[in-house]
Design an enzyme around this catalytic site. Structure first.
Site, PDB file in Angstrom:
ATOM      1  N   HIS A 309       0.848  -1.197   0.000  1.00 24.62           N
ATOM      2  CA  HIS A 309       0.000   0.000   0.000  1.00 24.62           C
ATOM      3  C   HIS A 309       0.876   1.237   0.000  1.00 24.62           C
ATOM      4  O   HIS A 309       1.941   1.237   0.624  1.00 24.62           O
ATOM      5  CB  HIS A 309      -0.926   0.019   1.233  1.00 24.62           C
ATOM      6  CG  HIS A 309      -2.071   0.943   1.073  1.00 24.62           C
ATOM      7  ND1 HIS A 309      -1.982   2.270   1.394  1.00 24.62           N
ATOM      8  CD2 HIS A 309      -3.317   0.744   0.573  1.00 24.62           C
ATOM      9  CE1 HIS A 309      -3.139   2.841   1.113  1.00 24.62           C
ATOM     10  NE2 HIS A 309      -3.960   1.941   0.613  1.00 24.62           N
ATOM     11  N   ASP A 367      -8.031  -5.193  -0.123  1.00 21.17           N
ATOM     12  CA  ASP A 367      -8.570  -5.822  -1.336  1.00 21.17           C
ATOM     13  C   ASP A 367      -8.259  -7.303  -1.423  1.00 21.17           C
ATOM     14  O   ASP A 367      -8.926  -8.036  -2.138  1.00 21.17           O
ATOM     15  CB  ASP A 367      -8.036  -5.108  -2.579  1.00 21.17           C
ATOM     16  CG  ASP A 367      -8.761  -3.795  -2.776  1.00 21.17           C
ATOM     17  OD1 ASP A 367      -9.907  -3.701  -2.326  1.00 21.17           O
ATOM     18  OD2 ASP A 367      -8.176  -2.872  -3.358  1.00 21.17           O
TER      19      ASP A 367
HETATM   20  N1  CMC Z   1       4.331  -7.318  -5.151  1.00 16.73           N
HETATM   21  C1  CMC Z   1       5.670  -7.309  -5.262  1.00 16.73           C
HETATM   22  N2  CMC Z   1       6.449  -6.244  -5.044  1.00 16.73           N
HETATM   23  C2  CMC Z   1       5.846  -5.101  -4.682  1.00 16.73           C
HETATM   24  C3  CMC Z   1       4.434  -5.034  -4.522  1.00 16.73           C
HETATM   25  C4  CMC Z   1       3.668  -6.192  -4.757  1.00 16.73           C
HETATM   26  N3  CMC Z   1       2.356  -6.183  -4.621  1.00 16.73           N
HETATM   27  N4  CMC Z   1       4.101  -3.786  -4.152  1.00 16.73           N
HETATM   28  C5  CMC Z   1       5.226  -3.086  -4.083  1.00 16.73           C
HETATM   29  N5  CMC Z   1       6.297  -3.876  -4.400  1.00 16.73           N
HETATM   30  C6  CMC Z   1       7.704  -3.502  -4.371  1.00 16.73           C
HETATM   31  C7  CMC Z   1       8.066  -2.656  -5.587  1.00 16.73           C
HETATM   32  O1  CMC Z   1       8.519  -3.440  -6.665  1.00 16.73           O
HETATM   33  C8  CMC Z   1       9.119  -1.742  -5.022  1.00 16.73           C
HETATM   34  O2  CMC Z   1      10.329  -2.456  -4.990  1.00 16.73           O
HETATM   35  P1  CMC Z   1      11.742  -1.667  -5.175  1.00 16.73           P
HETATM   36  O3  CMC Z   1      11.831  -0.708  -4.026  1.00 16.73           O
HETATM   37  O4  CMC Z   1      12.764  -2.751  -5.130  1.00 16.73           O
HETATM   38  O5  CMC Z   1      11.647  -0.952  -6.496  1.00 16.73           O
HETATM   39  C9  CMC Z   1       8.679  -1.516  -3.572  1.00 16.73           C
HETATM   40  O6  CMC Z   1       7.893  -2.676  -3.231  1.00 16.73           O
HETATM   41  C10 CMC Z   1       7.867  -0.261  -3.364  1.00 16.73           C
HETATM   42  O7  CMC Z   1       6.802  -0.255  -4.314  1.00 16.73           O
HETATM   43  P2  CMC Z   1       6.190   1.060  -4.966  1.00 16.73           P
HETATM   44  O8  CMC Z   1       5.544   0.707  -6.263  1.00 16.73           O
HETATM   45  O9  CMC Z   1       7.212   2.157  -4.980  1.00 16.73           O
HETATM   46  O10 CMC Z   1       5.100   1.432  -3.891  1.00 16.73           O
HETATM   47  P3  CMC Z   1       3.862   2.357  -4.142  1.00 16.73           P
HETATM   48  O11 CMC Z   1       3.570   2.973  -2.834  1.00 16.73           O
HETATM   49  O12 CMC Z   1       4.057   3.278  -5.289  1.00 16.73           O
HETATM   50  O13 CMC Z   1       2.719   1.322  -4.585  1.00 16.73           O
HETATM   51  C11 CMC Z   1       0.851  -0.099  -4.577  1.00 16.73           C
HETATM   52  C12 CMC Z   1       1.674   0.899  -3.769  1.00 16.73           C
HETATM   53  C13 CMC Z   1      -0.430  -0.432  -3.786  1.00 16.73           C
HETATM   54  C14 CMC Z   1       0.423   0.514  -5.925  1.00 16.73           C
HETATM   55  C15 CMC Z   1       1.690  -1.379  -4.796  1.00 16.73           C
HETATM   56  O14 CMC Z   1       2.073  -1.945  -3.559  1.00 16.73           O
HETATM   57  C16 CMC Z   1       0.964  -2.408  -5.667  1.00 16.73           C
HETATM   58  O15 CMC Z   1       1.034  -2.315  -6.901  1.00 16.73           O
HETATM   59  N6  CMC Z   1       0.265  -3.408  -5.025  1.00 16.73           N
HETATM   60  C17 CMC Z   1      -0.551  -4.343  -5.758  1.00 16.73           C
HETATM   61  C18 CMC Z   1      -1.872  -3.708  -6.152  1.00 16.73           C
HETATM   62  C19 CMC Z   1      -2.820  -3.576  -4.974  1.00 16.73           C
HETATM   63  O16 CMC Z   1      -3.002  -4.519  -4.211  1.00 16.73           O
HETATM   64  N7  CMC Z   1      -3.453  -2.391  -4.877  1.00 16.73           N
HETATM   65  C20 CMC Z   1      -4.512  -2.150  -3.853  1.00 16.73           C
HETATM   66  C21 CMC Z   1      -4.123  -1.081  -2.891  1.00 16.73           C
HETATM   67  S1  CMC Z   1      -5.255  -1.080  -1.487  1.00 16.73           S
HETATM   68  C22 CMC Z   1      -6.746  -0.496  -2.137  1.00 16.73           C
HETATM   69  C23 CMC Z   1      -6.776   0.960  -2.301  1.00 16.73           C
HETATM   70  O17 CMC Z   1      -6.662   1.676  -1.298  1.00 16.73           O
HETATM   71  O18 CMC Z   1      -6.981   1.405  -3.461  1.00 16.73           O
END
Ligand code: CMC
Length: 432
Positions: A309, A367
């Site tokens: 998240h 989710d």
């Molecule tokens: N699986 C594997 N690796 C992950 C994941 C995941 N689900 N989420 C983040 N990472 C890794 C990412 O590759 C990155 O690694 P590095 O630092 O080595 O580059 C690190 O963790 C940080 O990720 P980020 O993309 O910079 O984090 P963010 O805050 O921009 O993204 C997120 C948050 C929710 C978009 C992401 O965790 C994700 O894509 N999760 C899967 C989709 C999901 O479940 N979304 C629902 C969110 S809850 C409902 C809502 O409130 O809308």
């Protein structure tokens, strides 16, 4: 509110410096006020994804991502999920205080008596293909409410704003159920005024003219809790979209339709649908290690859906409540041997113990569990995000109303760092 603390910004080349005022809220980190930055320094700030930028002042929802805290108008989400119900939570988000018994009854009555939609909207619905995604139908139908209810689109009139707000909270489950029934090829089931909000939603999804759906109170309670947990989440992508659309003075139905479009994406509300698709792709618990490795591989775009998240970096408090509801629903339905659910629970266990997920603070989010509950309830995967939209409508509306009433509100207009071609002269086609 500003205080005496300031930040000094220095241009090391010229030696010139500027004092930036600091504002502080009732909770959360201070913010540096950069509103005059361009006028004073000739520079903009650069923050794609708004990871360090506050876009508004708000009194509605507070999140502390490190501590796993989520408060609606000051009340912890766990207390609301345990003691409140969705209608009361809607009132709280809209008006800022919990209702008295009389206010609650009045509010429930007003919402209940707005649940039907204009009969002609069914004709509008028939323009969609039967296999249309429910979120596509929701975007279209909610935007179209402005055409059917244009007597409540004057945003400068508080009464219009209130009527359109009630209309959307009341009609959203009806529209979502309509999208589902249309897809199934079944007749549209009218709302029933003797049911509560969550019960009525289940009734419209699962009853048909030949057979009344018998509502299991455990499922109705789980649906109500799901609605509470998803009701608002401060300035997330869809809420910011609603605010940005509304900042131009657009009507509320158009703004909420924009929010639905933003919610649809798999990184946001679309994640609950993506979780189920991922579980189907995994196919069997023995394949989980392979998918965990894919999620960890930097060269592979695959991510474990339902994990991680942007704001919660320790745990998602909504996920804790949802996990409990998930087990209640699975017990009530006795569906422990459903293969996808088995994969989900095994995946949760393995990911929680894996150093990569622990180090990066990637925990199951709300989710992950909502997808599992919906699946167990017999709701088809394509409807998952539509259910999220039903719940989030009140949050979008509360935030939209707050923005309209904010005297410092301006049209949203971000700036950019331009890296394209510099000015050049047009070349005639014969010379290219
Ligand atoms: N699986 C594997 N690796 C992950 C994941 C995941 N689900 N989420 C983040 N990472 C890794 C990412 O590759 C990155 O690694 P590095 O630092 O080595 O580059 C690190 O963790 C940080 O990720 P980020 O993309 O910079 O984090 P963010 O805050 O921009 O993204 C997120 C948050 C929710 C978009 C992401 O965790 C994700 O894509 N999760 C899967 C989709 C999901 O479940 N979304 C629902 C969110 S809850 C409902 C809502 O409130 O809308």
């Amino acid at each position: 509110m500003s205080n005496k603390k300031t930040f000094t910004l220095t241009d090391n080349a010229s030696g010139e410096s500027w004092e930036l005022p600091v504002m502080h809220g009732s909770l959360g980190p201070d913010v540096i006020d950069v509103r005059k930055l361009y006028a004073q320094t000739g520079c903009f700030t650069y923050d794609p994804g708004f990871t360090s930028t506050g876009s508004c002042e708000s009194k509605i929802t507070y999140i502390d991502g490190d501590k796993g805290v989520l408060l609606y108008r000051g009340y912890p989400i766990e207390q609301l999920a345990a003691n409140s119900d969705f209608m009361e939570t809607c009132y709280l988000l809209l008006y800022g205080e919990l209702p008295s018994a009389k206010e609650k009854t009045g509010f429930e009555h007003d919402i209940t008596y707005h649940t039907m939609i204009h009969e002609q909207m069914q004709t509008f619905l028939r323009g969609f293909r039967r296999d249309a995604h429910p979120m596509a139908v929701m975007c279209g139908m909610v935007g179209a409410l402005a055409a059917f209810y244009h007597d409540s689109t004057d945003i400068s009139d508080p009464k219009h704003r209130m009527v359109s707000s009630y209309r959307m909270i009341a009609k959203m489950p009806t529209i979502a159920a309509l999208a589902y029934k249309y897809n199934l090829g079944q007749p549209y089931v009218y709302p029933k005024n003797t049911h509560g909000y969550a019960e009525n939603f289940l009734h419209m999804l699962f009853s048909n003219p030949c057979e009344e759906y018998v509502i299991d109170p455990v499922l109705a309670k789980a649906m109500d809790v799901i609605l509470i947990l998803h009701a608002d989440h401060e300035q997330n992508a869809s809420t910011s979209t609603v605010r940005l659309a509304g900042s131009s003075g657009a009507n509320p139905f158009a703004c909420i339709s924009a929010g639905i479009a933003s919610l649809w994406g798999p990184a946001h509300g679309g994640a609950n649908e993506a979780v189920l698709e991922m579980l189907e792709e995994i196919g069997s618990a023995k394949n989980i290690p392979k998918f965990i490795e894919k999620a960890k591989d930097k060269d592979d775009p695959f991510r474990l859906m339902g994990f991680g998240h942007r704001v919660y970096k320790n745990f998602d408090p909504r996920a804790r409540v949802m996990r409990e509801q998930c087990h209640n629903v699975l017990d009530a339905l006795g569906v422990h041997d459903e293969p996808l659910l088995e994969i989900a629970l095994e995946l949760e266990k393995i990911a929680l113990e894996d150093p990569y997920f622990i180090e990066k603070k990637l925990y199951p989010n709300v989710d992950f569990y909502s997808g599992i509950i919906f699946k167990a309830m017999g709701i088809p995967t394509t409807m998952f995000t539509a259910l999220f939209a039903v719940a989030r409508t009140v949050g979008w509306i509360a935030q939209w109303n707050e923005m309209i009433e904010d005297p410092s509100q301006k049209i949203g207009r971000p700036r950019q760092l331009f890296t394209g071609a510099e000015q050049r002269d047009y070349a005639d086609l014969s010379k290219r």
